[in-house]
Design a protein around this motif. Sequence first.
Motif, short mmCIF file in Angstrom:
data_model
loop_
_atom_site.label_atom_id
_atom_site.label_comp_id
_atom_site.label_asym_id
_atom_site.label_seq_id
_atom_site.Cartn_x
_atom_site.Cartn_y
_atom_site.Cartn_z
N PRO A 10 -12.60 9.86 -7.31
CA PRO A 10 -13.62 8.82 -7.29
C PRO A 10 -15.04 9.37 -7.08
N VAL A 11 -15.19 10.41 -6.30
CA VAL A 11 -16.51 10.99 -6.08
C VAL A 11 -17.01 11.64 -7.37
N ALA A 12 -16.15 12.37 -8.05
CA ALA A 12 -16.53 12.99 -9.31
C ALA A 12 -16.88 11.92 -10.34
N PHE A 13 -16.12 10.84 -10.39
CA PHE A 13 -16.42 9.75 -11.31
C PHE A 13 -17.80 9.17 -11.01
N THR A 14 -18.10 8.95 -9.74
CA THR A 14 -19.41 8.40 -9.36
C THR A 14 -20.52 9.34 -9.78
N LEU A 15 -20.34 10.63 -9.58
CA LEU A 15 -21.34 11.60 -10.00
C LEU A 15 -21.50 11.62 -11.52
N ASP A 16 -20.42 11.41 -12.25
CA ASP A 16 -20.53 11.32 -13.71
C ASP A 16 -21.43 10.15 -14.11
N VAL A 17 -21.43 9.08 -13.32
CA VAL A 17 -22.21 7.88 -13.65
C VAL A 17 -23.65 7.98 -13.14
N ILE A 18 -23.85 8.44 -11.90
CA ILE A 18 -25.19 8.40 -11.30
C ILE A 18 -25.69 9.75 -10.79
N GLY A 19 -24.99 10.82 -11.12
CA GLY A 19 -25.32 12.11 -10.52
C GLY A 19 -26.34 12.97 -11.24
N GLU A 20 -26.80 12.55 -12.42
CA GLU A 20 -27.78 13.39 -13.11
C GLU A 20 -29.14 13.28 -12.44
N ARG A 21 -29.92 14.35 -12.59
CA ARG A 21 -31.26 14.39 -12.01
C ARG A 21 -32.06 13.17 -12.47
#
Length: 108
Positions: A10-21
Amino acid sequence: MVKSYDLECPVAFTLDVIGERWTILILRDLFLKGPRRFQDLQENLPTVSPNTLTARLEGLVKNGIVEKEVYQTNPKRARYRLTPKGETLGPVMLALRAWGNTHRPDSD
């Protein structure tokens, strides 16, 4: 969606959605100031390139976090707002803000 981490987490999924600079800072502006035009976001984030801002907004729209509302067609003008799904990120944003306030370099 491209899974940059390629993990079933779930953390990796969240970063895929909102983790870009820049993405979190775009969300910050939408949370603090409500619907924003592209120009408003550009003015608040002066060092982000227009192409990057466009790409981040497109990603947020694609993932259902932000919606784009065209309010004028000639010239084309739009404003961006959080969707109900995007609004559920509120506690995450508050937690990031609290952590930043507590651990900023000048707080020692």
